[in-house]
Design an enzyme around this catalytic site. Sequence first.
Site, mmCIF file in Angstrom:
data_model
loop_
_atom_site.group_PDB
_atom_site.id
_atom_site.type_symbol
_atom_site.label_atom_id
_atom_site.label_comp_id
_atom_site.label_asym_id
_atom_site.label_seq_id
_atom_site.Cartn_x
_atom_site.Cartn_y
_atom_site.Cartn_z
ATOM 1 N N LYS A 152 6.986 4.147 -72.233
ATOM 2 C CA LYS A 152 5.942 5.043 -72.752
ATOM 3 C C LYS A 152 5.031 4.273 -73.708
ATOM 4 C CE LYS A 152 9.212 6.615 -76.303
ATOM 5 N NZ LYS A 152 10.235 7.628 -76.611
ATOM 6 N N TYR A 198 -10.993 -6.867 -101.485
ATOM 7 C CA TYR A 198 -11.363 -5.526 -101.948
ATOM 8 C C TYR A 198 -10.497 -5.103 -103.122
ATOM 9 C CZ TYR A 198 -14.202 -4.745 -97.757
ATOM 10 O OH TYR A 198 -15.141 -4.818 -96.773
HETATM 11 C C1 LIG Z 1 11.463 6.990 -76.750
HETATM 12 C C2 LIG Z 1 12.681 7.591 -76.138
HETATM 13 C C3 LIG Z 1 13.746 6.768 -75.731
HETATM 14 C C4 LIG Z 1 13.792 5.298 -76.051
HETATM 15 O O1 LIG Z 1 14.165 5.156 -77.391
HETATM 16 P P1 LIG Z 1 14.400 3.735 -78.088
HETATM 17 O O2 LIG Z 1 14.908 4.090 -79.431
HETATM 18 O O3 LIG Z 1 13.091 3.042 -78.130
HETATM 19 O O4 LIG Z 1 15.391 2.995 -77.257
HETATM 20 C C5 LIG Z 1 14.793 7.360 -75.047
HETATM 21 N N1 LIG Z 1 14.806 8.699 -74.799
HETATM 22 C C6 LIG Z 1 13.827 9.523 -75.215
HETATM 23 C C7 LIG Z 1 13.908 10.974 -74.941
HETATM 24 C C8 LIG Z 1 12.731 8.991 -75.905
HETATM 25 O O5 LIG Z 1 11.753 9.815 -76.336
#
Ligand SMILES: *Cc1c(COP(=O)(O)O)cnc(C)c1O
Length: 373
Positions: A49, A267
């Site tokens: 994702k 800054y």
């Molecule tokens: C993002 C996500 C994962 C992966 O999690 P990590 O901590 O990056 O391994 C797995 N299951 C769900 C439902 C997620 O939203």
Amino acid sequence: MTRTSVAEARGAAPLYGQPLLTIDLGAIAANWRDLAARGAPGAVAGVVKADAYGLGVAAVAPALRAAGCRHFFVACLTEGLALRGILGPGPMIAVLEGFPPGADGDAALVPVLNSLDEVAAQAAAARAAGVARRAILHIDTGMARLGLDAGELARLSADHGMLAGLDLLYVMTHLACADEPEHPLNAEQAARFATACAGLPACRRSLANSSGMFLGAGFASDLARPGCALYGVNPTPGTANLMRQAVRLAAPVLQVREIPAGATVGYGASWTASRPSRIATVAAGYADGYLRSLSGRASADFRGRPIPLVARVSMDLTTFDVTDHPDIVPGESLVLIGGEGCTPDEVAARAGTIGYEILTSLGARYARSYVGG
Ligand SMILES: *Cc1c(COP(=O)(O)O)cnc(C)c1O
């Protein structure tokens, strides 16, 4: 989502003054193989994702598939459609947020069903079409985010007919505290999940994220869902990182200037030289995901030496004190992320965040180089 092709991405050579983001597909593939061995005999997915946590799904997903990954998770339908275009037919692509109301999605994608309404909608669509629909059922066991709550679970457990028309590939849940092995919620969630599954038709199960895969036998399942560990973020904070680093951000030094004691930099004039100093200005800032909260708190890596960041990170530029490093001159590059003392986790700790956010914040104006694929 940007859809840079791998060929385009591989060809990117830095222009003068442009930072270079190097992504090691070989390290990502090797991390997946290690996790696949750890998850066996269960299968191990790849969570890609958010553009593969900012690293570029168009390059990362094919590398994972070449390593043997057959199950992919994305957040939303648009990511799923893009990923199907990248991977072609074959691998399972599951959409964690499910399909939006009214959208049937695409038969080649698998929705995660996060409520009884979604169950009903997909089941009705399947019955209307006369074709079973693949889906993953998400049970909330302690996140209170998405997934069937206890009341919905009870209704479904009492009436399995609600699932008629669905080809349930997995029942899944998601751990809230997997990166804290001692947290009591881990065992509670595993127990609630087992109870939930016992009340549903027999189905394969999907439980652990990256950190969950390190919690022990009670967290094994038919399909683990690691994301961050693939990309080198430590799934076992507090103990040594067993994963390979996959990301390296090097930013060129544009100028080095000498300032007298008492002069201020940047800054807000937030840093004052306590001695005659040499200040190197590099071509990356918060617009590139080098977070402003790192101001005065981080170090870069130059050939294994820590180089202190001084003053405020600005949008496009960041300043480092190179007084003790006469070999740092314009044209040299400092490693801001992914070097000695500045892994994504270490940078995150300085910024008050987590490695995930460092990766997903990586900017768009780097030259990107994919190696080891
Ligand atoms: C993002 C996500 C994962 C992966 O999690 P990590 O901590 O990056 O391994 C797995 N299951 C769900 C439902 C997620 O939203």
